[in-house]
Design an enzyme around this catalytic site. Sequence first.
Site, PDB file in Angstrom:
ATOM      1  CG  HIS A 287       0.018   4.370   5.166  1.00  0.00           C
ATOM      2  ND1 HIS A 287      -0.649   3.568   5.893  1.00  0.00           N
ATOM      3  CD2 HIS A 287      -0.413   5.518   5.113  1.00  0.00           C
ATOM      4  CE1 HIS A 287      -1.692   4.153   6.098  1.00  0.00           C
ATOM      5  NE2 HIS A 287      -1.505   5.581   5.943  1.00  0.00           N
TER       6      HIS A 287
ATOM      7  CG  ASP B 119       0.798  -1.706   7.641  1.00  0.00           C
ATOM      8  OD1 ASP B 119       1.598  -2.457   7.630  1.00  0.00           O
ATOM      9  OD2 ASP B 119       1.060  -0.306   7.810  1.00  0.00           O
TER      10      ASP B 119
ATOM     11  CG  HIS C 167      -0.219   0.182   2.634  1.00  0.00           C
ATOM     12  ND1 HIS C 167       0.294  -0.749   3.032  1.00  0.00           N
ATOM     13  CD2 HIS C 167      -0.599   1.026   3.432  1.00  0.00           C
ATOM     14  CE1 HIS C 167       0.948  -0.472   4.420  1.00  0.00           C
ATOM     15  NE2 HIS C 167       0.537   0.528   4.471  1.00  0.00           N
TER      16      HIS C 167
ATOM     17  CG  ASP D 221       5.095   2.727   7.139  1.00  0.00           C
ATOM     18  OD1 ASP D 221       4.111   3.301   6.495  1.00  0.00           O
ATOM     19  OD2 ASP D 221       4.942   2.001   8.182  1.00  0.00           O
ATOM     20  CG  HIS D 222       4.340   0.055   3.840  1.00  0.00           C
ATOM     21  ND1 HIS D 222       4.042  -1.427   4.367  1.00  0.00           N
ATOM     22  CD2 HIS D 222       3.806   0.510   4.977  1.00  0.00           C
ATOM     23  CE1 HIS D 222       4.031  -1.702   5.471  1.00  0.00           C
ATOM     24  NE2 HIS D 222       3.592  -0.489   5.911  1.00  0.00           N
TER      25      HIS D 222
END
Length: 305
Positions: free
Chosen positions: A66, A176, A64, A68-69
């Site tokens: 976000h 997540d 996804h 941090d990904h």
Amino acid sequence: MTGRLVLLGTKGGPAIRPGGPWPTSTLLELGGRRIVIDCGLGVTRGLTYAGLSLKALDLVFVTHLHSDHVLELGPLIHTAWTAGLATPVRVFGPAGLNRYWQGFVQALEFDIETRIDDEGRPDLRQMVEIVEFGEGIVIGDGGLEVRALRVDHPPVTECFALRFDCGGTSVVVSADTAFFPPLAEFSRGADVLVHEAMLAAGVERLVARTGNGARLREHLMASHSLAEEAGTIAARAGVRRLVLNHLIPADDAEIGEADWIEAVRKTWPGPLTIGRDGHVLSFGGDQVGNREDRHETGNAEEPNA
């Protein structure tokens, strides 16, 4: 089927602190393929420390969007290109990924065009194939099958767990997600389930340190899974090993590995790994084991069970 799973970054969330773990990224080597799963900050460094030649970059999956990904996806591919990457790379992710990539290469247009002209490099923009996917089969070629399951990570709707099957070995990455029972059936019989995890006591200390504590607590509890909930999914799925990853919090000095073990043992009695940056799990024959025993927990008499 031989291969390995390397936890490059195991922290949930984008912030980093001195001496702490790095955000989410994972290397899966299976069936001769080199698969990068998520590209949080530090993924390029993590891959080189894991001994992977960046010129060998092959498949990349983003669960996804976000930060941090996905934050270091563009820099990873660009750095691999400057290291000599000359073969195509396929990048798979949810809707919106192509917009990210186009924005990155536009921002780096001067550098890319200069290196093409001055250093004789192939055009990076023509080497990368972006594939946006939804639920279902994402890849089914060369003996590798990848399937995606939409999970529950509000407010993000385009967030997907991934299952990798090759030569009789199966690895599932939860992405997540809040506690999501359909993930158990999706993970049925997998050799390894890599599942995000959160400790309630740690969340309270985390929100106490931030100015937007109440809103952050609301988001975390609605969008992520407690460690014992990850254990429930693993038990229902009948997986061979549970790996806790994307830990929240991952850098709290008052929380140690024993706290994670205590929480997950309420629901999961089987082989267990608490994620740490650089940790390696190896696949060989009918065994799935840890290469670094100091990070291993589970059945001490059967460490490779």
